[in-house]
Design an enzyme around this catalytic site. Structure first.
Site, PDB file in Angstrom:
ATOM      1  N   LYS A 286     -10.017  -2.015  -6.868  1.00 20.38           N
ATOM      2  CA  LYS A 286     -11.138  -1.071  -6.904  1.00 20.38           C
ATOM      3  C   LYS A 286     -10.645   0.357  -6.834  1.00 20.38           C
ATOM      4  O   LYS A 286     -11.289   1.269  -7.340  1.00 20.38           O
ATOM      5  CB  LYS A 286     -12.031  -1.273  -5.666  1.00 20.38           C
ATOM      6  CG  LYS A 286     -12.871  -2.494  -5.654  1.00 20.38           C
ATOM      7  CD  LYS A 286     -13.748  -2.466  -4.393  1.00 20.38           C
ATOM      8  CE  LYS A 286     -13.525  -3.602  -3.442  1.00 20.38           C
ATOM      9  NZ  LYS A 286     -12.424  -3.623  -2.552  1.00 20.38           N
TER      10      LYS A 286
ATOM     11  N   LYS B  94       0.836  -1.226   0.000  1.00 23.57           N
ATOM     12  CA  LYS B  94       0.000   0.000   0.000  1.00 23.57           C
ATOM     13  C   LYS B  94       0.859   1.260   0.000  1.00 23.57           C
ATOM     14  O   LYS B  94       0.444   2.307  -0.502  1.00 23.57           O
ATOM     15  CB  LYS B  94      -0.936   0.021   1.211  1.00 23.57           C
ATOM     16  CG  LYS B  94      -2.074  -0.996   1.128  1.00 23.57           C
ATOM     17  CD  LYS B  94      -3.318  -0.395   0.538  1.00 23.57           C
ATOM     18  CE  LYS B  94      -4.220  -1.438  -0.025  1.00 23.57           C
ATOM     19  NZ  LYS B  94      -5.496  -1.631   0.147  1.00 23.57           N
TER      20      LYS B  94
ATOM     21  N   LYS C 151      -2.260  -6.301  -9.190  1.00 28.48           N
ATOM     22  CA  LYS C 151      -3.588  -6.918  -9.144  1.00 28.48           C
ATOM     23  C   LYS C 151      -4.674  -5.885  -9.488  1.00 28.48           C
ATOM     24  O   LYS C 151      -4.484  -4.677  -9.260  1.00 28.48           O
ATOM     25  CB  LYS C 151      -3.851  -7.603  -7.801  1.00 28.48           C
ATOM     26  CG  LYS C 151      -4.210  -6.712  -6.673  1.00 28.48           C
ATOM     27  CD  LYS C 151      -4.682  -7.501  -5.447  1.00 28.48           C
ATOM     28  CE  LYS C 151      -5.037  -6.501  -4.358  1.00 28.48           C
ATOM     29  NZ  LYS C 151      -5.562  -7.007  -3.145  1.00 28.48           N
TER      30      LYS C 151
HETATM   31  P1  TYM Z   1     -10.975  -6.346  -0.742  1.00 26.32           P
HETATM   32  O1  TYM Z   1     -12.059  -5.352  -0.580  1.00 26.32           O
HETATM   33  O2  TYM Z   1      -9.655  -5.904  -1.276  1.00 26.32           O
HETATM   34  O3  TYM Z   1     -11.450  -7.543  -1.666  1.00 26.32           O
HETATM   35  C1  TYM Z   1     -12.623  -8.296  -1.399  1.00 26.32           C
HETATM   36  C2  TYM Z   1     -12.384  -9.733  -1.813  1.00 26.32           C
HETATM   37  O4  TYM Z   1     -11.998  -9.787  -3.205  1.00 26.32           O
HETATM   38  C3  TYM Z   1     -10.761 -10.492  -3.356  1.00 26.32           C
HETATM   39  N1  TYM Z   1      -9.978  -9.822  -4.401  1.00 26.32           N
HETATM   40  C4  TYM Z   1      -9.499 -10.400  -5.500  1.00 26.32           C
HETATM   41  N2  TYM Z   1      -9.573 -11.669  -5.946  1.00 26.32           N
HETATM   42  C5  TYM Z   1      -8.982 -11.938  -7.151  1.00 26.32           C
HETATM   43  N3  TYM Z   1      -8.335 -11.013  -7.912  1.00 26.32           N
HETATM   44  C6  TYM Z   1      -8.253  -9.721  -7.488  1.00 26.32           C
HETATM   45  N4  TYM Z   1      -7.661  -8.805  -8.235  1.00 26.32           N
HETATM   46  C7  TYM Z   1      -8.844  -9.373  -6.228  1.00 26.32           C
HETATM   47  N5  TYM Z   1      -8.953  -8.218  -5.538  1.00 26.32           N
HETATM   48  C8  TYM Z   1      -9.627  -8.514  -4.419  1.00 26.32           C
HETATM   49  C9  TYM Z   1     -10.071 -10.400  -2.009  1.00 26.32           C
HETATM   50  O5  TYM Z   1      -9.207 -11.500  -1.815  1.00 26.32           O
HETATM   51  C10 TYM Z   1     -11.232 -10.404  -1.036  1.00 26.32           C
HETATM   52  O6  TYM Z   1     -11.601 -11.727  -0.683  1.00 26.32           O
HETATM   53  N6  TYM Z   1      -8.939  -7.230   3.743  1.00 26.32           N
HETATM   54  C11 TYM Z   1     -10.086  -7.539   2.900  1.00 26.32           C
HETATM   55  C12 TYM Z   1     -11.442  -7.211   3.521  1.00 26.32           C
HETATM   56  C13 TYM Z   1     -11.693  -7.831   4.851  1.00 26.32           C
HETATM   57  C14 TYM Z   1     -11.952  -9.186   5.133  1.00 26.32           C
HETATM   58  C15 TYM Z   1     -12.195  -9.247   6.527  1.00 26.32           C
HETATM   59  C16 TYM Z   1     -11.991 -10.330   4.339  1.00 26.32           C
HETATM   60  C17 TYM Z   1     -11.780  -7.134   6.033  1.00 26.32           C
HETATM   61  N7  TYM Z   1     -12.100  -8.002   7.032  1.00 26.32           N
HETATM   62  C18 TYM Z   1     -12.452 -10.471   7.150  1.00 26.32           C
HETATM   63  C19 TYM Z   1     -12.256 -11.552   4.987  1.00 26.32           C
HETATM   64  C20 TYM Z   1     -12.481 -11.609   6.368  1.00 26.32           C
HETATM   65  C21 TYM Z   1      -9.948  -6.715   1.617  1.00 26.32           C
HETATM   66  O7  TYM Z   1      -9.299  -5.725   1.564  1.00 26.32           O
HETATM   67  O8  TYM Z   1     -10.750  -7.149   0.618  1.00 26.32           O
END
Ligand code: TYM
Length: 366
Positions: free
Chosen positions: A232, A138, A229
């Protein structure tokens, strides 16, 4: 070691029960409201969440949270964050998450997440946190950066550094047994299990270690910078296919995707990241479930233009209907439907989290 049974004597849980339900399956996952979900989020997480709604286990409970507290580890413009939370919830509904089967809520609506985070912080290792890769990526730093390196302490905020502790609290406060995520979250889940070990060692076996469910689909990369990757929060709109994009937007983005000068199809993520990423996207929507390498074999005699055409058609048909439903959910009942779904989800999530917190407070003497 204390036993769960011994510690629960005299503790009255909000539901009137005296012990926690520890045997049933609980699914938890989260998504940051930092923009409209893209096809990486869809394939890596959301689509798996929808599938888990069909689990034949009647006692299985599912919690999916729009994690707004995590989103503010980057400064946000308040009106935009408020809007994005609603949009993220509408997008989850549009993909098929059903509030009758899944509890959908904003993380900040359930203060127990932050309360447990603080308690976990008191047994969490900063050494472990300092080795984790997310804060480094980040901040645009190499994965080998250490806290002692010049300038790091000045730019690293405590919220970003302790992000994984809040994520562990999200999971553990709901006593989740299964956490479906994309493969970029693997390290965070290992850390959550480490938090369980540390807490239970200090206070007794009250928290249970969650299992990670990693989606079989590959990490989806940016269409413009395929070494990064898909994200968003990427400022370049051409880097992501959003699940709410129109067919025309999907076509334009895929056609503009960065590939290379070799006009044939092969799967080689190191040498041909752009082409391999397009195969990864095609594989998300492949009805026979073929992986990118298998698809490359089938398409070995085709041009890159053919590949882009196939990816465009597959994404348009795979995402069909989501955009219409998304618009419908956002405007339903003059916008009040989304708020109602969230309020009801938050109520149920607060109730479930409180059951854990009663025991955690008792165990820690709070
Ligand atoms: P976030 O918001 O980045 O992403 C949500 C979910 O999407 C998956 N993901 C991807 N999978 C494949 N290719 C990509 N380019 C890609 N970008 C994102 C992520 O693996 C995720 O499953 N830290 C987490 C949010 C979170 C969370 C939690 C998840 C907070 N508390 C507790 C599980 C359990 C995050 O930033 O997700």
């Amino acid at each position: 070691m204390h036993s769960l049974r011994r510690l629960t004597i005299g503790v009255s849980l909000p539901s009137g029960r005296r012990t926690l339900s520890t045997s049933s399956k609980v699914v938890f996952s989260g998504i940051q409201p930092t923009g409209t979900p893209h096809i990486g989020n869809y394939a890596g997480a959301i689509r798996e969440w929808v599938k888990l709604q069909h689990d034949p286990d009647e006692n299985c409970r599912r919690f999916f949270s729009v994690v707004d507290l995590h989103a503010i580890t980057n400064s946000q413009y308040a009106p935009q964050l408020r809007q994005r939370k609603r949009e993220t919830l509408a997008a989850l509904l549009a993909t098929g998450l059903d509030p009758k089967k899944s509890v959908l809520f904003y993380q900040s609506s359930v203060p127990a997440h932050t309360e447990l985070m603080w308690i976990l912080s008191c047994t969490a290792s900063t050494g472990y946190l300092s080795r984790m890769t997310q804060w480094k990526s980040k901040l645009g730093l190499s994965p080998h950066t250490s806290l002692q390196d010049g300038g790091v302490k000045a730019s690293l905020k405590l919220g970003l550094f302790s992000y994984p502790v809040l994520q562990a609290a999200d999971i553990l406060v709901h006593r989740a047994t299964h956490v479906p995520v994309g493969d970029d979250q693997r390290q965070h889940l290992e850390f959550a299990r480490e938090c369980v070990t540390n807490f239970n060692h200090a206070y007794g076996p009250h928290l249970r270690p969650p299992q990670t469910i990693i989606s079989s689909s590959r990490r989806i990369m940016s269409l413009q910078q395929p070494a990064k990757k898909m994200s968003k929060s990427d400022v370049d709109p051409k880097s992501c296919i959003l699940i709410t994009d129109t067919p025309e937007e999907i076509r334009r983005k895929v056609m503009a995707a960065l590939t290379d000068s070799m006009n044939f199809v092969s799967f080689d993520p190191d040498a041909r990241p752009g082409v391999s990423n397009l195969l990864g996207i095609l594989s998300i929507f492949d009805s026979s479930g073929r992986d990118p390498a298998q698809l490359a074999k089938v398409l070995e005699n085709r041009s890159l233009m053919d590949l882009k055409q196939l990816v465009t058609d597959a994404a348009i048909s795979g995402l069909q209907g989501i955009r219409q439903r998304y618009i419908g959910f956002l405007s339903a009942d003059e916008g009040k439907y989304i708020d109602w779904v969230e309020a009801e989800g938050a109520r149920r999530a607060r109730e479930n989290a409180e059951e854990t917190m009663v025991l955690v407070r008792q165990a820690t003497g709070l």
